[in-house]
Each structure stands twice: as structure tokens, then as C-alpha cells.
Design an enzyme around this catalytic site. Structure first.
Site, PDB file in Angstrom:
ATOM      1  N   HIS A   1       0.830  -1.217   0.000  1.00  0.00           N
ATOM      2  CA  HIS A   1       0.000   0.000   0.000  1.00  0.00           C
ATOM      3  C   HIS A   1       0.858   1.258   0.000  1.00  0.00           C
ATOM      4  O   HIS A   1       0.479   2.265   0.597  1.00  0.00           O
ATOM      5  CB  HIS A   1      -0.964   0.011   1.191  1.00  0.00           C
ATOM      6  CG  HIS A   1      -2.139  -0.917   1.003  1.00  0.00           C
ATOM      7  ND1 HIS A   1      -3.232  -0.588   0.245  1.00  0.00           N
ATOM      8  CD2 HIS A   1      -2.357  -2.171   1.461  1.00  0.00           C
ATOM      9  CE1 HIS A   1      -4.101  -1.591   0.254  1.00  0.00           C
ATOM     10  NE2 HIS A   1      -3.584  -2.578   0.979  1.00  0.00           N
TER      11      HIS A   1
ATOM     12  N   ASP B   1       2.853   1.793  -3.122  1.00  0.00           N
ATOM     13  CA  ASP B   1       3.178   2.118  -4.527  1.00  0.00           C
ATOM     14  C   ASP B   1       2.345   3.297  -5.014  1.00  0.00           C
ATOM     15  O   ASP B   1       2.833   4.150  -5.743  1.00  0.00           O
ATOM     16  CB  ASP B   1       3.037   0.900  -5.454  1.00  0.00           C
ATOM     17  CG  ASP B   1       1.638   0.315  -5.549  1.00  0.00           C
ATOM     18  OD1 ASP B   1       0.779   0.602  -4.681  1.00  0.00           O
ATOM     19  OD2 ASP B   1       1.374  -0.441  -6.509  1.00  0.00           O
TER      20      ASP B   1
ATOM     21  N   SER C   1      -5.258  -9.757 -11.918  1.00  0.00           N
ATOM     22  CA  SER C   1      -5.898  -8.751 -12.770  1.00  0.00           C
ATOM     23  C   SER C   1      -4.863  -8.052 -13.650  1.00  0.00           C
ATOM     24  O   SER C   1      -5.074  -7.900 -14.857  1.00  0.00           O
ATOM     25  CB  SER C   1      -6.659  -7.732 -11.926  1.00  0.00           C
ATOM     26  OG  SER C   1      -5.764  -7.017 -11.096  1.00  0.00           O
TER      27      SER C   1
ATOM     28  N   GLU D   1      -5.414   0.023 -16.126  1.00  0.00           N
ATOM     29  CA  GLU D   1      -6.181  -0.779 -15.155  1.00  0.00           C
ATOM     30  C   GLU D   1      -7.128   0.082 -14.321  1.00  0.00           C
ATOM     31  O   GLU D   1      -8.112  -0.409 -13.768  1.00  0.00           O
ATOM     32  CB  GLU D   1      -5.233  -1.604 -14.270  1.00  0.00           C
ATOM     33  CG  GLU D   1      -6.000  -2.679 -13.533  1.00  0.00           C
ATOM     34  CD  GLU D   1      -5.161  -3.820 -13.003  1.00  0.00           C
ATOM     35  OE1 GLU D   1      -4.038  -4.038 -13.495  1.00  0.00           O
ATOM     36  OE2 GLU D   1      -5.661  -4.504 -12.097  1.00  0.00           O
TER      37      GLU D   1
ATOM     38  N   ASP E   1       2.222  -3.774  -9.861  1.00  0.00           N
ATOM     39  CA  ASP E   1       1.896  -5.084 -10.433  1.00  0.00           C
ATOM     40  C   ASP E   1       2.218  -5.154 -11.919  1.00  0.00           C
ATOM     41  O   ASP E   1       2.795  -6.136 -12.401  1.00  0.00           O
ATOM     42  CB  ASP E   1       0.409  -5.397 -10.219  1.00  0.00           C
ATOM     43  CG  ASP E   1       0.039  -5.365  -8.745  1.00  0.00           C
ATOM     44  OD1 ASP E   1       0.960  -5.323  -7.915  1.00  0.00           O
ATOM     45  OD2 ASP E   1      -1.165  -5.377  -8.445  1.00  0.00           O
TER      46      ASP E   1
HETATM   47  P1  NG1 Z   1      -3.571  -6.649  -5.520  1.00  0.00           P
HETATM   48  O1  NG1 Z   1      -4.094  -6.860  -4.177  1.00  0.00           O
HETATM   49  O2  NG1 Z   1      -2.663  -7.724  -5.985  1.00  0.00           O
HETATM   50  O3  NG1 Z   1      -4.647  -6.363  -6.518  1.00  0.00           O
HETATM   51  C1  NG1 Z   1      -3.160  -4.010  -5.165  1.00  0.00           C
HETATM   52  C2  NG1 Z   1      -2.733  -2.967  -6.201  1.00  0.00           C
HETATM   53  C3  NG1 Z   1      -1.232  -2.635  -6.079  1.00  0.00           C
HETATM   54  C4  NG1 Z   1      -0.849  -2.312  -4.650  1.00  0.00           C
HETATM   55  C5  NG1 Z   1      -1.371  -3.421  -3.710  1.00  0.00           C
HETATM   56  C6  NG1 Z   1      -1.117  -3.112  -2.254  1.00  0.00           C
HETATM   57  C7  NG1 Z   1      -3.872  -2.932  -8.372  1.00  0.00           C
HETATM   58  C8  NG1 Z   1      -3.909  -3.489  -9.734  1.00  0.00           C
HETATM   59  N1  NG1 Z   1      -2.961  -3.461  -7.548  1.00  0.00           N
HETATM   60  O4  NG1 Z   1      -2.642  -5.274  -5.490  1.00  0.00           O
HETATM   61  O5  NG1 Z   1      -0.933  -1.544  -6.934  1.00  0.00           O
HETATM   62  O6  NG1 Z   1      -1.316  -1.053  -4.249  1.00  0.00           O
HETATM   63  O7  NG1 Z   1      -2.771  -3.620  -3.872  1.00  0.00           O
HETATM   64  O8  NG1 Z   1       0.244  -2.941  -2.004  1.00  0.00           O
HETATM   65  O9  NG1 Z   1      -4.632  -2.039  -8.052  1.00  0.00           O
END
Ligand code: NG1
Length: 418
Positions: A31, A33, A126, A158, A169
Site C-alpha cells: 500500500h 506504490d 488482474s 487498469e 503489479d
Molecule cells: P492486488 O491486491 O494484488 O490487486 C493491489 C494494487 C497494487 C498495490 C497493492 C497493495 C492494483 C492493480 N494493484 O494489489 O498496486 O497497491 O494492492 O500494495 O490495483
């Protein structure tokens, strides 16, 4: 996985290309990035894979090997109409919409998608889908972009789905190198590849609780991001008031560069209260943990890296409020089973944990997870899919299927590595 079975029956001709993009596990830096602070993920051996055949028109027709997901069909154009919230087609439309806004792309494809990544589990399934579709469209339409710029485009893409995510990601799924994790930093996007020490093993275990980003998890995620922005603005406003002659910090990283973590925290404690203070504290202490973890990985200091993972989990639970009973339980079982450290990975609210284990302890930890988490819940089917050792893998590729004759597009992966 990854066979072309069923393609010809569906589309009347064999596939010519395969576009694949891996999922990822984030080792530390959760949380942050979207606050443009560095993170430390690695790509997985599990991936989204699309076998495809270019079309001579602008249609994208994508079937899913999993019958739970109905086929998606649309014409490539900018400003595509989104599907209903939660529909998988939004992750297909997202890169088409983004690329069509930026480039004159017109060629679509028939495709069949398969994945061995669990969805809504914090392993970035995703973004793997967004990247695999985006890479296919870019290649078929001869769009040439360097990896960092392409990763930023896919992160923008996205957000079509309604989640105000960061860029971790898409970057790691496109730019990873086999055998390595990467320290990913933002604005500008950069990747520093770090060899994962030979005796280190990262074990992933899935709670089995889905955290659908299209549902309540999306709202909770976007709320965290808004809280971080609000907290930062309040701290910046105080600095502006106290030092009117100097330019105020423009971002969290700017602030940390100017004042360091301890001074920044002391200031925040005099400005913020309640959840805003908690969110802020998580962000700045997690940034420090990423810096320390980078050094610990370079030095192959397993115990110290594990301690940082435990601290990250504690902060995500107590300050960021994104853990759950199941995530806390799985991390505790992993630690008791011999892991050097364990934490939730991805956005949380369910999904997976990641534990650092010395290679010789890996079976022990996996046995503990099976005995103490999966068996009591009756989750013994597919247990190897739920708890497994992560193999640091290379990034996304687009390639011809040998022997197939293609129409349109180039034949090799064309993106320079970061
Ligand atoms: P996940 O939980 O894998 O979808 C999401 C965000 C990342 C990052 C993490 C928390 C998307 C595509 N991915 O990952 O950018 O913020 O949560 O570190 O929104």
C-alpha cells in the site's frame, strides 16, 4: 497449462501466438506504490496465458477456459463502454481503451485465456490479464514502447476498472527477471533487480477468502488511498505554514528525503489524529522497511528480512486495517512452523500471505500450514495450489507458436528490458 486445446474448435483455425504475463508476490512495501514509494515484489511461475490468432478487423473476441467467465467481444476504440462492475471483460477492455487513446491501433484477435493464478487473492491476476491483452494488442498493431513506459500505460489502463491502484503489479509482471526480485520505484519508473539468495524460499499460502476489487475491497482500497492523500496534504500544509519561504514537499518521497522518517513521524503526530495518523505512520515506516529489506536481501540476511516482514504485517493490521482473522492466523502458523517472517501480500482483506523460509525448512512450514489451517477447514483438495513455493520468474512475453503461420504483428517480444 497453456495448451491450445479448444482454440480451433472455438475459432475454426489454430492459434498463431501466445501472450503470457505472470502474477507476482509482493515481498514487502504494501500500500505504498500509489504513494509513489518503492516496493519489493517478484514475479511468479503462475501466469495468465492467451493463445491467439490476429484478426483482419477491430474485434477482440476472448474466450476463457474457465466456463465461469462468459466470452467477451468488443471493437477496439477509445472510450470503450465498461462492463458491469466486477465483470472480467473490464480487464480486457482496459488495455484496449488505453492503447486506442494513445495509438492508432485497429487489429483485434481471437483468443483463449487460461490462468493458474487464483483471482482476488493478492497475486495480481488482474494486472497479469491486463498485461497479456495489452502486450498482444501492442505487438499485433506494431506499437513500439519501452518496458517502463508500457508498464505505466498498463497501470493507467487498469484504473478503467475503478480501482485507483499503484503501478507495482504491471511493472513487475512486465519487467521481472528469472531468479530475481525487483525494487520498483516510481516517477520515473525504475527497476533494480536483486538476486534472491539461493537458500531463501518464499512460501505463499491462500486464506481461501476472496477480496474482490470490484466489490467492498475496491471501496476500502480507494478509501485508503484517499486517506493517504488527505494525511499528506495536512502535513504539507503545516510545513507550508511553518516555512512559508521554502517550496513545500511535493510527495511522500520528497518529504522523507528532506526530513527522514523519524522527524517526519514526529511532525505527523502533531498534525494528524486517529486513522489519518495510522495510515500515515504505516506509509512512512513501510518505506523505511523496504529500504532496509533491500539491504538485507543483498546481504542474504534471512532472519533480519523476516523480522521486517513481521513488522510490515503488524503495521498493515494495526495501522492500515487491511488484515483479517484468516491472514493473521496463517502468518502465525507459518512463523510457528519455522518461517523467518510472514505477512499478508497484495491489498489484503483476504487473499494470500507470503512467508520467508530457509530452503531446508520449506516442507516443514508447508506441513504446518496444511495441518493447522487447511485440514481443520476441510480445504484439503487442491492444497498444493493453495500453499506453494514461489519461484522468482521472468516477465511477460509475446511469441509465435512454432509452426504456426501468422498474419499481422511481429514475431518476437519487442520490448527492451528495464
Ligand atoms: P492486488 O491486491 O494484488 O490487486 C493491489 C494494487 C497494487 C498495490 C497493492 C497493495 C492494483 C492493480 N494493484 O494489489 O498496486 O497497491 O494492492 O500494495 O490495483
Amino acid at each position: 497449462m497453456g495448451s491450445s486445446d479448444g482454440f480451433e474448435e472455438r475459432f475454426g483455425a489454430p492459434p498463431t501466438h501466445v501472450s503470457r504475463a505472470p502474477g507476482r508476490v509482493n515481498l514487502i512495501g504494501e500500500h505504498i506504490d500509489y504513494n509513489d514509494l518503492p516496493v519489493l515484489p517478484m514475479a511468479l511461475q503462475r501466469e495468465v496465458r492467451i493463445v491467439l490468432r490476429p484478426r483482419d478487423d477491430s474485434l477482440v473476441v476472448l474466450h476463457n477456459a474457465d466456463p465461469a467467465f462468459a466470452p467477451v467481444e468488443f471493437e477496439i476504440q477509445p472510450r470503450l463502454e465498461p462492463e458491469a462492475a466486477g465483470h472480467w471483460g473490464n480487464y480486457v477492455k482496459a488495455p484496449a481503451d488505453e492503447l486506442a487513446r494513445r495509438f492508432a491501433i485497429w487489429r483485434g484477435f481471437d483468443g483463449l485465456v487460461e490462468s493458474d493464478l487464483p483471482t482476488a487473492a493478492g497475486l495480481a491476476s488482474s494486472s497479469a490479464l491486463v498485461n497479456a491483452v495489452g502486450l498482444a494488442l501492442a505487438h499485433l498493431n506494431e506499437v513500439e514502447v519501452e518496458t517502463p513506459a508500457f508498464a505505466e500505460m498498463m497501470a493507467d489502463a487498469e484504473r478503467f476498472t475503478g480501482t485507483r491502484g499503484g503501478g507495482m503489479d504491471q511493472a513487475i509482471s512486465l519487467g521481472a527477471r528469472a531468479g530475481a526480485a525487483a525494487r520498483v520505484s516510481f516517477k520515473p519508473l525504475r527497476m533494480r533487480h536483486l538476486i534472491v539468495p539461493e537458500h531463501w524460499c518464499f512460501v505463499i499460502a491462500d486464506t481461501g477468502v476472496r477480496a474482490e476489487k470490484s466489490g467492498p475491497a475496491q471501496k476500502a482500497y480507494n478509501l485508503r488511498r484517499a486517506e493517504c492523500e488527505e494525511a499528506f496534504s495536512a502535513v504539507r500544509a503545516r510545513i507550508e505554514r511553518d516555512q512559508p519561504d521554502r517550496p513545500p514537499p511535493s510527495s511522500y518521497s520528497d518529504l522523507l528525503r528532506l526530513r527522514g522518517v523519524d522527524e517526519t513521524l514526529a511532525l505527523a503526530e502533531s498534525v494528524l489524529r486517529g486513522n489519518l495518523l495510522r495510515r500515515f505512520r504505516h506509509v512512512v515506516t513501510e518505506a523505511r522497511r523496504v529500504d532496509e529489506a533491500t539491504d538485507r536481501m543483498v546481504g542474504a540476511e534471512l532472519a533480519a528480512f523476516g523480522t521486517l516482514m513481521d513488522a510490515s504485517h503488524g503495521s498493515l493490521r494495526s495501522d492500515y486495517h487491511v488484515s483479517s482473522v484468516e491472514l493473521d492466523e496463517l502468518t502465525a502458523i507459518a512463523r510457528e512452523g519455522g518461517a523467518a517472517g510472514a505477512r499478508l501480500t497484495g491489498a489484503g482483506f483476504g487473499g494470500c500471505i507470503v512467508a520467508l523460509v530457509s530452503r531446508r525448512e520449506a516442507d516443514h512450514v508447508l506441513d504446518a500450514l496444511r495441518a493447522d489451517y487447511y485440514r481443520p477447514r476441510g480445504l484439503t483438495d487442491e492444497v498444493d495450489a493453495r500453499a506453494f513455493v514461489a519461484i522468482p520468474s521472468g516477465g511477460a512475453t509475446f511469441a509465435p507458436i512454432s509452426g504456426a503461420r501468422s498474419r499481422g504483428g511481429r514475431d518476437a517480444a519487442a520490448f527492451g528490458s528495464i
